[in-house]
Scaffold this motif. Structure first.
Motif, PDB file in Angstrom:
ATOM      1  N   GLU B 310       0.817  -1.357  -0.010  1.00 28.48           N
ATOM      2  CA  GLU B 310       0.266  -0.261  -0.208  1.00 28.48           C
ATOM      3  C   GLU B 310       0.741   1.484  -0.078  1.00 28.48           C
ATOM      4  O   GLU B 310       0.554   2.466  -0.733  1.00 28.48           O
ATOM      5  CB  GLU B 310      -0.478   0.019   1.127  1.00 28.48           C
ATOM      6  CG  GLU B 310      -2.063  -0.525   0.982  1.00 28.48           C
ATOM      7  CD  GLU B 310      -3.410  -0.561   1.898  1.00 28.48           C
ATOM      8  OE1 GLU B 310      -4.497  -0.268   2.074  1.00 28.48           O
ATOM      9  OE2 GLU B 310      -1.886  -0.617   3.749  1.00 28.48           O
ATOM     10  N   LYS B 414     -16.169   0.707   2.722  1.00 29.51           N
ATOM     11  CA  LYS B 414     -15.411   0.988   1.929  1.00 29.51           C
ATOM     12  C   LYS B 414     -14.462   1.988   2.736  1.00 29.51           C
ATOM     13  O   LYS B 414     -13.445   1.223   2.400  1.00 29.51           O
ATOM     14  CB  LYS B 414     -15.813   1.955   1.737  1.00 29.51           C
ATOM     15  CG  LYS B 414     -17.018   2.333   0.294  1.00 29.51           C
ATOM     16  CD  LYS B 414     -16.452   2.931  -0.977  1.00 29.51           C
ATOM     17  CE  LYS B 414     -17.195   2.903  -2.380  1.00 29.51           C
ATOM     18  NZ  LYS B 414     -18.614   2.336  -2.053  1.00 29.51           N
ATOM     19  N   SER B 415     -14.275   1.942   3.756  1.00 27.67           N
ATOM     20  CA  SER B 415     -12.602   1.971   4.350  1.00 27.67           C
ATOM     21  C   SER B 415     -12.892   1.856   6.820  1.00 27.67           C
ATOM     22  O   SER B 415     -14.506   1.394   6.658  1.00 27.67           O
ATOM     23  CB  SER B 415     -12.397   3.401   4.409  1.00 27.67           C
ATOM     24  OG  SER B 415     -13.297   4.537   5.292  1.00 27.67           O
ATOM     25  N   ASN B 419      -9.906   5.264   8.666  1.00 30.68           N
ATOM     26  CA  ASN B 419      -9.401   6.143   6.836  1.00 30.68           C
ATOM     27  C   ASN B 419      -9.172   5.209   6.192  1.00 30.68           C
ATOM     28  O   ASN B 419      -8.097   5.270   4.822  1.00 30.68           O
ATOM     29  CB  ASN B 419      -9.388   7.304   6.721  1.00 30.68           C
ATOM     30  CG  ASN B 419     -11.081   8.171   7.583  1.00 30.68           C
ATOM     31  OD1 ASN B 419     -11.665   7.728   7.184  1.00 30.68           O
ATOM     32  ND2 ASN B 419      -9.897   8.976   7.825  1.00 30.68           N
ATOM     33  N   LYS B 420      -8.537   3.738   6.532  1.00 39.14           N
ATOM     34  CA  LYS B 420      -7.586   2.640   5.396  1.00 39.14           C
ATOM     35  C   LYS B 420      -8.875   2.181   4.228  1.00 39.14           C
ATOM     36  O   LYS B 420      -9.955   1.768   5.192  1.00 39.14           O
ATOM     37  CB  LYS B 420      -7.067   2.404   6.327  1.00 39.14           C
ATOM     38  CG  LYS B 420      -5.777   2.712   6.658  1.00 39.14           C
ATOM     39  CD  LYS B 420      -5.198   1.706   6.891  1.00 39.14           C
ATOM     40  CE  LYS B 420      -3.920   2.658   7.436  1.00 39.14           C
ATOM     41  NZ  LYS B 420      -2.992   1.507   8.930  1.00 39.14           N
ATOM     42  N   ILE B 421      -8.521   2.122   3.921  1.00 35.98           N
ATOM     43  CA  ILE B 421      -9.599   1.345   1.976  1.00 35.98           C
ATOM     44  C   ILE B 421      -9.506  -0.013   2.664  1.00 35.98           C
ATOM     45  O   ILE B 421      -8.450  -0.660   3.144  1.00 35.98           O
ATOM     46  CB  ILE B 421      -8.907   1.331   0.762  1.00 35.98           C
ATOM     47  CG1 ILE B 421      -9.284   2.818   0.275  1.00 35.98           C
ATOM     48  CG2 ILE B 421     -10.015   0.914  -0.191  1.00 35.98           C
ATOM     49  CD1 ILE B 421      -8.128   3.105  -0.734  1.00 35.98           C
TER      50      ILE B 421
END
Lengths: 285, 424, 263
Positions: B310, B414-415, B419-421
Motif C-alpha cells: 500500500e 469502503k474504509s 480511513n484505510k481502504i
C-alpha cells in the motif's frame, strides 16, 4: 502400668494427636479425601526408601514421603486443572495407582521375612513397636517409633501455634486470604508436606488405612460438638488421647489389633456425639 | 509371549482366572460409568472398605468360607455404609468427603478387629478372608466364578431394565424429580448394583484398589465419546483389556500381584487418553495452539507485505519488513520459508514479493482486520485507539460465515475507522 | 485519569478458554459509590477478582491509585460473595472481623490491643455489637453480610470492593448497609459494588459500569443509565461475538497474540 505398655501407648498418643491437629484443618477445608489419598500414595516412597536403606531409616523415609506426598497433590491438581478430569476421579485414580505401585515394589523386591509386608501396610504393628527400644548408655530413652513421630509432632505443634492465623483464614475463606496478600500456596505446601510426613511416620504403627481414621474421626467429632476453632483443636486432641487409652486396654482385654480398636472406639464416640446432637435437635423442635 | 497365551487357553486354572477377571472388569466398567457421571466415585472406595467387616461377619455366622454367606454379609455392610454416608452428610454439618472418609475407615477398622478376633479364636482356616484385602485373582475357584457370573448377570439385567432412569438421574437429578420419577428408588438400585460390583471387584484387586476399577475405565471412556451407550461399551472394554493384560503381566513372574498390575495398566490407559485423545486431550490442545501460532505468524507476515505494498514497497527486504513490524528474526525467516513453499511469496535474490495467490490471501486478512475494527467502533462503542489489539487476534479466526454477517451488518463499508481502504 | 481510584486497561480474562471479560477499559473516580451491573454470567465477579489480583489475566493490567496492586494492597479491602464460604466454620463474629487485621507481616505474631479495638469499632459500625461472641452459623443472612463488611472495615483501607452485598439480605440490613456506605463515602472512601438489581441502581450509585463480557458503558449514573445502554447490557450477547467466542473455545485460540499490546 508396665513399661512396655506405657511405651506403646505413648507412641499411639503422639501419633493420634499429631494426626488430629492436622486433621482439623483437612475437615474444615473439605480436603479429607486428599489426605486419604496422600496416606495411600506414600507407599511407593516408603517401599523405595526401605529398599535403599533396608530398614525403616527415618531420614530416607522422610525424604521419600515428602516427595510422594507433594507429588500426589501435584498429580491430582494436574489431572483436575490441566487435563480437566473431575476432582473425585482425579483423586481416585491417583492414589490407587501409587498404592498399586507400592504393592508391586513390595512384592517384587522384598522377601518373605522382612518387616515390610502387606499386613503391615494395612494395619501397622503398634503392639510390637516396643520391641525396638533405643537405649543410650544405661538409660532407656524410648522406642524408635516414638522418636520417629515425636519430632514431627513438635514441628506440627509449632506450625499450628504460629501459623494459626494463616491456617484459619485460609480454611475459612481462601480468596480473602489471597486478597490480603497472604502467601496461600506456601502455607498449603507446608501443610500438605506435614500431612505426608506424619502419615509416613505413623505408617509402621498404624498402617495406611487406619491413619486416615486418626486424621478424620477425632476432628470430625470435635467439629460436631464445638463452635470454636481453638476448642475444636483441643477437643480433637483429647478425643484422640481418650480413644488411644480405651482402645489400647481393650486390645489387651480381648486380644485384637490395637490400632484397629483405637479407630473403632474413636468412631463409636463420633456416632455417640452425632446421635446425641440429633436427638437434642429433635427435642428442641 | 506366545507360550503365555497358549498357557492361558490350555491350562484350565489360568483360563478360569481370565474368565473371572473379564467378568469383574466389564461389570465394574459399566457400573462405574454411572458413579463417575454422578461424581460419586469415592463412595465406591468407601463401599470397598465397608465390605470387609461384612465378609468377616458372614464367616463368623456361617463358620464357612462359602461365597454365598460372605457375599450376603458384604452386601449388608455395603448398603449400611452408603446409607450412613447419606445420613451423616444430610443430618450434620460435615461435608460429604468427611463422611466418606469416616465411614470407610470406621468400617474397615471394625473389619480388622473382627479379623483378628477370628484368627485368635479359630485355627488357621480364616486364611481365605485375607484374600479380600488384596484380592485373589490368581486363586479363584469354580464356585467363585459361578457367583461372579450370577451376580454380573443380575447387575447387567438391572442396568438394561432401568437404563433410561439411570441415564436421567446421572444427567440431571432435579429434572428427574420434577417429572415424577421416584429418584430415591432409582438411587437405591444404583447403590445396590454398585455394592454388588464392588463386592466382586475386591476379589480381584482387593479393598484399596477396587475404586480404580470403577473410576479409571469410566474416566477414560468419557474422553472417547459423548454418547452414554457407547461410553458404557468403551468403559467395559477398557476394563477388560486392562484386566486381561494385568493377568498376563503378573503371570510372567512368580509371586507377582495381579490386582496392582491391573490398576497400573488402567492408570496408563487413562493417562494416555487424557494426554493424547484427539479432541479433548492435552497434546491435541497443545498442537492446536502451535498450529494457531504458525497460522497467525503467516497471516501477520502476509498482512505486513500488503501494508508495505500500500505504501508502494512491493519488493520487500528483511530490514524493511522489520521496520514495519517487530518480529523474532528466526520466526520471520521460518515463516517466510513456509510461505514460499505454499506459493504465497516469491523470492528474488534478497527481495520478497507477494505472488498473485498471496495478494488475494493478504487482502483477505487485511479485510478481516479492518472490518473487525469497524465493527468494534460502530457496534461496540470502542474508542479508536483501543481497537487494534483485539483486531490483531480476531482477524485470524474470522470465518467466511462471520465475514458475510459482518459485511451485512456494516453494509459493505469502503474504509475502516482509520480511513484505510477495505480491500475486497 | 489523574484522580482515579482504579484504572483497568485492556483487561481480558478467560476461564477454561472461554473469554469471560473482553478488552475492558475504564477508570473509576475516587470517593464515590460505584456500581458494576450486568446480567448473570456477564463477568462482574470475575472483574472484581481480576482487580484484586486473585485470577490470572489474559491481557491488560490494573492500576490501583495509579500504582501496581502489590504496592497498595493494604488500600484495598475485599468483601466476597456471602455464599462462597461455609458459615458452619467454627468462629465467632469477632474472630471473623479480626481476620481483617491479618496481614502478611503480622501473620506469625499475636494481634495487639489496637487490633482488637479496631475490630470492636468495626462491629459497632455495622450494628452487630450484641452479637460479638455469637457463632457465625447462628446469624441471619443479613447479619452474615454485615460481618463480612465489618471485616473489610477493620482493614482500614481506602477502597472497598464488594461482591453482591445486597443479595439475600432483609430490608433492615439493606438500609443499614446503605447508610454505612454513605457514611464511608463521606469519610472519603471509594466503594465499588457488584449489583444485579436494576431497580435500585439510580438510588444507590453515583457512577456505574455496565458490563456484558465487554464493557457497554461507564460514567456518572444519570448520564449512562439510558434505555439504549440497558438494552445493550441485558439484551443478550451479540450474535457475532458469541460465534467468535465459540471459535476461540474450540480452536484453543489465545485471547491476545503474545507480545502484542496496544501502545
Amino acid at each position: 502400668m508396665e513399661l512396655n505398655d506405657f511405651l506403646t501407648l505413648l507412641t499411639a498418643i503422639t501419633i493420634a494427636v499429631s494426626c488430629s491437629l492436622l486433621g482439623c484443618f483437612l475437615v474444615l477445608r473439605k480436603t479429607v479425601m486428599v489426605g486419604d489419598a496422600i496416606s495411600h500414595s506414600v507407599l511407593p516412597g516408603i517401599a523405595i526408601a526401605y529398599l535403599l536403606s533396608s530398614s525403616f531409616n527415618s531420614v530416607f523415609m522422610l525424604i521419600g514421603a515428602a516427595i510422594f506426598g507433594v507429588f500426589t497433590t501435584l498429580i491430582i491438581d494436574f489431572f483436575h486443572k490441566k487435563l480437566k478430569l473431575q476432582e473425585d476421579a482425579s483423586i481416585g485414580i491417583t492414589f490407587t495407582w501409587l498404592f498399586a505401585i507400592g504393592i508391586i515394589i513390595i512384592t517384587l523386591f522384598t522377601n518373605s521375612n522382612t518387616d515390610l509386608d502387606q499386613d503391615c501396610v494395612l494395619f501397622g504393628e503398634l503392639s510390637s513397636t516396643f520391641l525396638d527400644k533405643i537405649i543410650v548408655g544405661e538409660y532407656l530413652i524410648g522406642t524408635r517409633s516414638f522418636w520417629m513421630i515425636f519430632p514431627v509432632f513438635l514441628i506440627i505443634l509449632v506450625f499450628i501455634l504460629f501459623g494459626y492465623k494463616g491456617l484459619s483464614i485460609i480454611s475459612f475463606n481462601e480468596d480473602y486470604a489471597k486478597s490480603l496478600g497472604i502467601n496461600v500456596g506456601f502455607i498449603n505446601l507446608i501443610f500438605m508436606s506435614l500431612v505426608s510426613v506424619t502419615t509416613v511416620m505413623s505408617f509402621e504403627s498404624v498402617g495406611a488405612i487406619l491413619v486416615v481414621g486418626l486424621l478424620v474421626i477425632p476432628p470430625a467429632t470435635a467439629y460436631l460438638i464445638t463452635n470454636k476453632l481453638k476448642r475444636m483443636l483441643i477437643y480433637s486432641c483429647l478425643l484422640a488421647i481418650t480413644s488411644c487409652i480405651i482402645g489400647f486396654y481393650l486390645s489387651i482385654l480381648i486380644d485384637v489389633t490395637a490400632s484397629s480398636i483405637i479407630i473403632v472406639v474413636s468412631g463409636a464416640m463420633f456416632l455417640f456425639a452425632f446421635f446425641i446432637i440429633n436427638i437434642k435437635k429433635m427435642l428442641n423442635i | 509371549m506366545k507360550e503365555t497365551i497358549i498357557y492361558f487357553f490350555t491350562d484350565s486354572v489360568a483360563f478360569k482366572v481370565l474368565i473371572g477377571i473379564t467378568i469383574i472388569s466389564a461389570t465394574s466398567g459399566i457400573v462405574g460409568t454411572f458413579s463417575f457421571l454422578r461424581k460419586k466415585t469415592l463412595v465406591g472406595d468407601a463401599i470397598a472398605h465397608s465390605l470387609f467387616p461384612g465378609i468377616c461377619l458372614g464367616f463368623i455366622f456361617s463358620g464357612t468360607k462359602d461365597p454365598f454367606y460372605l457375599m450376603s454379609g458384604a452386601l449388608i455392610t455395603g448398603w449400611l455404609s452408603v446409607w450412613l454416608i447419606d445420613v451423616l452428610t444430610a443430618k450434620s454439618k460435615l461435608s460429604s468427603d468427611t463422611s466418606i472418609a469416616f465411614v470407610s475407615t470406621f468400617f474397615f477398622a471394625i473389619g480388622s478387629v473382627l479379623l483378628s478376633f477370628i484368627s485368635s479364636s479359630t485355627n488357621g482356616n480364616q486364611s481365605g478372608l485375607k484374600d479380600f484385602l488384596f484380592g485373589k485373582a490368581a486363586t479363584m475357584s469354580n464356585e467363585d466364578i459361578n457367583v461372579f457370573v450370577f451376580l454380573s448377570l443380575i447387575i447387567l439385567l438391572i442396568v438394561i431394565l432401568f437404563f433410561k432412569y439411570f441415564q436421567l438421574i446421572s444427567f440431571n437429578k432435579e429434572f428427574a424429580k420434577s417429572i415424577g420419577i421416584k429418584v430415591n428408588l432409582i438411587e437405591f438400585l444404583l447403590s445396590t448394583i454398585t455394592v454388588l460390583t464392588v463386592a466382586i471387584g475386591i476379589q480381584s484387586v482387593g479393598v484399596v484398589l477396587t475404586s480404580a476399577l470403577l473410576i479409571a475405565p469410566a474416566a477414560t471412556a468419557r474422553y472417547w465419546t459423548n454418547n452414554l451407550p457407547k461410553m458404557l461399551f468403551y468403559s467395559a472394554l477398557i476394563g477388560v483389556l486392562s484386566g486381561v493384560l494385568g493377568v498376563f503381566i503378573s503371570s510372567t513372574k512368580e509371586n507377582m500381584p495381579t490386582g496392582p498390575w491391573i490398576v497400573f495398566i488402567l492408570f496408563f490407559f487413562t493417562l494416555m487418553t487424557l494426554l493424547f485423545s484427539s479432541n479433548r486431550g492435552w497434546f491435541s490442545m497443545v498442537r492446536k495452539q502451535r498450529i494457531n501460532r504458525k497460522k497467525m505468524a503467516e497471516e501477520n507476515v502476509l498482512k505486513v507485505f500488503y501494508q508495505l505494498a500500500e505504501l508502494g514497497i512491493k519488493n520487500v527486504t528483511y530490514s524493511e519488513f522489520l521496520n514495519k513490524r517487530q518480529m523474532d528474526t528466526k520466526e520471520l525467516t521460518n515463516t517466510i520459508a513456509s510461505l514460499i513453499k505454499k506459493g504465497f511469496i516469491n523470492n528474488d535474490f534478497q527481495f520478497f514479493k507477494l505472488s498473485e495467490k498471496g495478494e488475494v490471501e493478504a487482502a483477505r486478512i487485511v479485510r478481516f482486520h479492518r472490518l473487525w475494527e469497524l465493527y468494534l467502533t460502530k457496534r461496540l462503542n470502542f474508542k479508536e485507539d483501543h481497537i487494534h489489539g483485539t483486531a490483531e487476534t480476531i482477524e485470524h479466526l474470522i470465518t467466511p460465515e462471520i465475514e458475510k454477517e459482518l459485511l451485512k451488518e456494516l453494509k459493505f463499508p469502503k474504509s475502516d475507522p482509520h480511513n484505510k481502504i477495505i480491500p475486497y | 485519569m489523574e484522580n482515579s481510584s482504579i484504572e483497568v486497561h485492556n483487561l481480558s480474562v478467560s476461564y477454561q478458554n472461554v473469554p469471560v471479560l473482553w478488552d475492558i477499559d475504564f477508570s473509576l473516580p475516587k470517593g464515590q459509590i460505584v456500581g458494576i451491573i450486568g446480567p448473570n454470567g456477564s463477568g462482574k465477579s470475575t472483574l472484581l477478582k481480576a482487580i484484586m489480583g486473585l485470577i490470572p489475566l489474559a491481557s491488560g493490567n490494573v492500576k490501583v491509585l495509579n500504582k501496581n496492586l502489590s504496592l497498595v494492597r493494604d488500600q484495598l479491602a475485599y468483601v466476597p460473595q456471602r455464599e462462597t464460604v461455609d458459615w458452619n466454620f467454627p468462629a465467632s463474629v469477632e474472630d471473623v472481623v479480626l481476620m481483617g487485621r491479618y496481614k502478611k507481616g503480622n501473620l506469625f505474631r499475636r494481634l495487639t490491643k489496637i487490633d482488637k479495638v479496631i475490630a470492636q469499632e468495626s462491629i459497632e459500625k455495622v450494628k452487630l455489637e450484641k452479637y460479638r461472641d455469637r457463632q457465625i452459623s447462628q446469624l441471619s443472612g443479613g447479619q452474615q453480610q454485615r460481618v463480612f463488611i465489618a471485616r473489610a472495615l477493620a482493614q482500614g483501607a481506602s477502597i472497598y470492593i464488594m461482591d453482591e452485598p445486597f443479595v439475600g439480605v432483609d430490608m433492615a440490613t439493606e438500609k443499614t448497609i446503605l447508610d454505612l456506605l454513605i457514611q464511608m463515602k463521606e469519610d472519603g472512601k471509594t466503594i465499588i459494588i457488584v449489583h444485579h438489581d436494576i431497580q435500585t441502581v439510580s438510588n444507590y450509585f453515583d457512577y456505574i459500569v455496565m458490563l456484558n463480557t465487554r464493557l457497554i458503558a461507564h460514567g456518572p449514573t444519570n448520564e449512562v443509565l439510558t434505555e439504549e445502554n440497558l438494552q445493550a447490557t441485558y439484551g443478550g450477547q451479540l450474535n457475532i461475538i458469541s460465534k467468535i467466542q465459540s471459535i476461540i473455545k474450540e480452536k484453543e485460540f489465545p485471547l491476545r497474540e503474545k507480545g502484542f499490546e496496544d501502545k
